[in-house]
Write a protein that holds these residues in place. Sequence first.
Motif, PDB file in Angstrom:
ATOM      1  N   VAL A 234     -40.701 -25.507 -68.889  1.00  0.00           N
ATOM      2  CA  VAL A 234     -39.511 -26.019 -68.219  1.00  0.00           C
ATOM      3  C   VAL A 234     -38.374 -26.223 -69.220  1.00  0.00           C
ATOM      4  O   VAL A 234     -37.204 -25.998 -68.904  1.00  0.00           O
ATOM      5  CB  VAL A 234     -39.832 -27.352 -67.506  1.00  0.00           C
ATOM      6  N   SER A 235     -38.728 -26.646 -70.435  1.00  0.00           N
ATOM      7  CA  SER A 235     -37.698 -26.962 -71.423  1.00  0.00           C
ATOM      8  C   SER A 235     -38.267 -26.864 -72.829  1.00  0.00           C
ATOM      9  O   SER A 235     -39.489 -26.803 -73.029  1.00  0.00           O
ATOM     10  CB  SER A 235     -37.138 -28.369 -71.186  1.00  0.00           C
ATOM     11  N   LEU A 236     -37.354 -26.861 -73.789  1.00  0.00           N
ATOM     12  CA  LEU A 236     -37.699 -26.997 -75.206  1.00  0.00           C
ATOM     13  C   LEU A 236     -37.072 -28.303 -75.678  1.00  0.00           C
ATOM     14  O   LEU A 236     -35.866 -28.521 -75.506  1.00  0.00           O
ATOM     15  CB  LEU A 236     -37.149 -25.830 -76.024  1.00  0.00           C
ATOM     16  N   GLY A 296     -36.026 -15.989 -68.478  1.00  0.00           N
ATOM     17  CA  GLY A 296     -35.551 -17.368 -68.606  1.00  0.00           C
ATOM     18  C   GLY A 296     -34.639 -17.505 -69.806  1.00  0.00           C
ATOM     19  O   GLY A 296     -34.780 -16.776 -70.796  1.00  0.00           O
ATOM     20  N   TYR A 297     -33.694 -18.433 -69.701  1.00  0.00           N
ATOM     21  CA  TYR A 297     -32.710 -18.600 -70.777  1.00  0.00           C
ATOM     22  C   TYR A 297     -32.200 -20.032 -70.791  1.00  0.00           C
ATOM     23  O   TYR A 297     -32.039 -20.670 -69.746  1.00  0.00           O
ATOM     24  CB  TYR A 297     -31.529 -17.652 -70.561  1.00  0.00           C
ATOM     25  N   GLY A 298     -31.934 -20.530 -71.988  1.00  0.00           N
ATOM     26  CA  GLY A 298     -31.309 -21.842 -72.138  1.00  0.00           C
ATOM     27  C   GLY A 298     -30.714 -21.983 -73.526  1.00  0.00           C
ATOM     28  O   GLY A 298     -31.143 -21.293 -74.469  1.00  0.00           O
ATOM     29  N   LYS A 299     -29.716 -22.835 -73.654  1.00  0.00           N
ATOM     30  CA  LYS A 299     -29.061 -23.027 -74.953  1.00  0.00           C
ATOM     31  C   LYS A 299     -28.501 -24.436 -75.049  1.00  0.00           C
ATOM     32  O   LYS A 299     -28.037 -24.996 -74.059  1.00  0.00           O
ATOM     33  CB  LYS A 299     -27.933 -22.004 -75.139  1.00  0.00           C
ATOM     34  N   VAL A 300     -28.542 -24.992 -76.243  1.00  0.00           N
ATOM     35  CA  VAL A 300     -27.883 -26.257 -76.556  1.00  0.00           C
ATOM     36  C   VAL A 300     -26.934 -26.003 -77.716  1.00  0.00           C
ATOM     37  O   VAL A 300     -27.313 -25.383 -78.721  1.00  0.00           O
ATOM     38  CB  VAL A 300     -28.899 -27.351 -76.926  1.00  0.00           C
ATOM     39  N   LEU A 314     -33.534 -28.871 -74.111  1.00  0.00           N
ATOM     40  CA  LEU A 314     -32.944 -27.589 -73.729  1.00  0.00           C
ATOM     41  C   LEU A 314     -33.635 -27.109 -72.453  1.00  0.00           C
ATOM     42  O   LEU A 314     -34.799 -26.715 -72.479  1.00  0.00           O
ATOM     43  CB  LEU A 314     -33.113 -26.584 -74.869  1.00  0.00           C
ATOM     44  N   LYS A 315     -32.925 -27.158 -71.342  1.00  0.00           N
ATOM     45  CA  LYS A 315     -33.481 -26.750 -70.056  1.00  0.00           C
ATOM     46  C   LYS A 315     -33.480 -25.227 -69.955  1.00  0.00           C
ATOM     47  O   LYS A 315     -32.494 -24.566 -70.263  1.00  0.00           O
ATOM     48  CB  LYS A 315     -32.658 -27.344 -68.917  1.00  0.00           C
ATOM     49  N   ILE A 316     -34.592 -24.662 -69.532  1.00  0.00           N
ATOM     50  CA  ILE A 316     -34.727 -23.211 -69.387  1.00  0.00           C
ATOM     51  C   ILE A 316     -34.494 -22.837 -67.923  1.00  0.00           C
ATOM     52  O   ILE A 316     -35.224 -23.300 -67.039  1.00  0.00           O
ATOM     53  CB  ILE A 316     -36.111 -22.728 -69.858  1.00  0.00           C
ATOM     54  N   ASP A 317     -33.469 -22.044 -67.678  1.00  0.00           N
ATOM     55  CA  ASP A 317     -33.162 -21.572 -66.329  1.00  0.00           C
ATOM     56  C   ASP A 317     -33.816 -20.212 -66.117  1.00  0.00           C
ATOM     57  O   ASP A 317     -33.590 -19.280 -66.906  1.00  0.00           O
ATOM     58  CB  ASP A 317     -31.650 -21.454 -66.123  1.00  0.00           C
TER      59      ASP A 317
END
Length: 358
Positions: A234-236, A296-300, A314-317
Amino acid sequence: MKKMIMALAGLCTLFSCIKNNDLEYDLIECEVLEFKVEGQVSSFISKASRTVTVTMPANTDFTQLTVAQFAITPKAVSSLDIKPGTVLDLSQPLSFTLHVRESYEWTLIAKADAPRPATGAQLYNMSFDDWSMDGKTWNCFADDATDEQKTIWGTANSSLTQFGKDNSTVPVDDFVAVSGEGKRAVKMTTRLLDFFILKKLAAGSIFTGRLGDISFTTLNADLHWGVPFTDRPVSLEGYASYKPATINKAEDPYKDRMGQMDTGHIMVLLTDWAEPFKVNAPATLVDIDNDPAIIGYGKVVFDKATEKYEPFSLKIDYRSERTPKYVVIVASSSALGDYFTGGDGSELCLDELSFKYE
């Protein structure tokens, strides 16, 4: 004869006017810039396919979805009256048209979120405790690491030490998020370096994958992004500390960033590429928005100076329910380092990363 010449001249003028009228405006491609629904898990806008996919929690009533945010190309007109508070029925794909001189059909799609396990896989050395030296080069794995473990985390360190430069990504044991025996963190530092007669910016970075060939003519290196991974976190989460410097080296297309404050970032990609992606910046980079293999992708982005570590999530969409083949984690002390743009001395420290599954 004279009348015929005048008539032909008039026709040429007429056709010339028609041509000029055809070219008197620039083509504006209408796009959905933002779309979110109340209670959504994620939303993804694909400019290539002109679709917006909204992922909702399981058991959601798709006939009663309330729009939270909606934005389109300025001056564009939508065939649907959509605004925050509008209730949409997305039990079936819903198509509509955006128009500015030309019309473009877009489609809204809603889907249920795939079930997620409570626990899942982690990667080797996400704590950044294990390091070893090969000559003058720091590697992010222990001296007794297996061959597989040695392939998880890559840096550009060896491309620098081969030119007699210092490592840009190093372990630190006197500045960690979680104290204890043997605890370390990773520190990435952006440097403006002299290479013969050239000055070149080298951002500190770490990524999952391996360093490839190094060019002694362009001073670039191939980075092979991605390590095998089949779970869907779900997230990092982790801890970060950032100390930005003013951008004092900028190249196209970001020369206008000169004098602005630098930013760092950390990014996650889950993909089903056939093999790790070979990056050679700035010519060959991953197309984050349009690559169909990205699941899936996410960035902070880190844009503020911190004196100590702060937790981040970091939420992964997810854009697809497919099973990933590779995971990419990339962090850099200068977010535009791929374009050799950043601030000499920008520093990003990371510690204790972990994937969360619920």
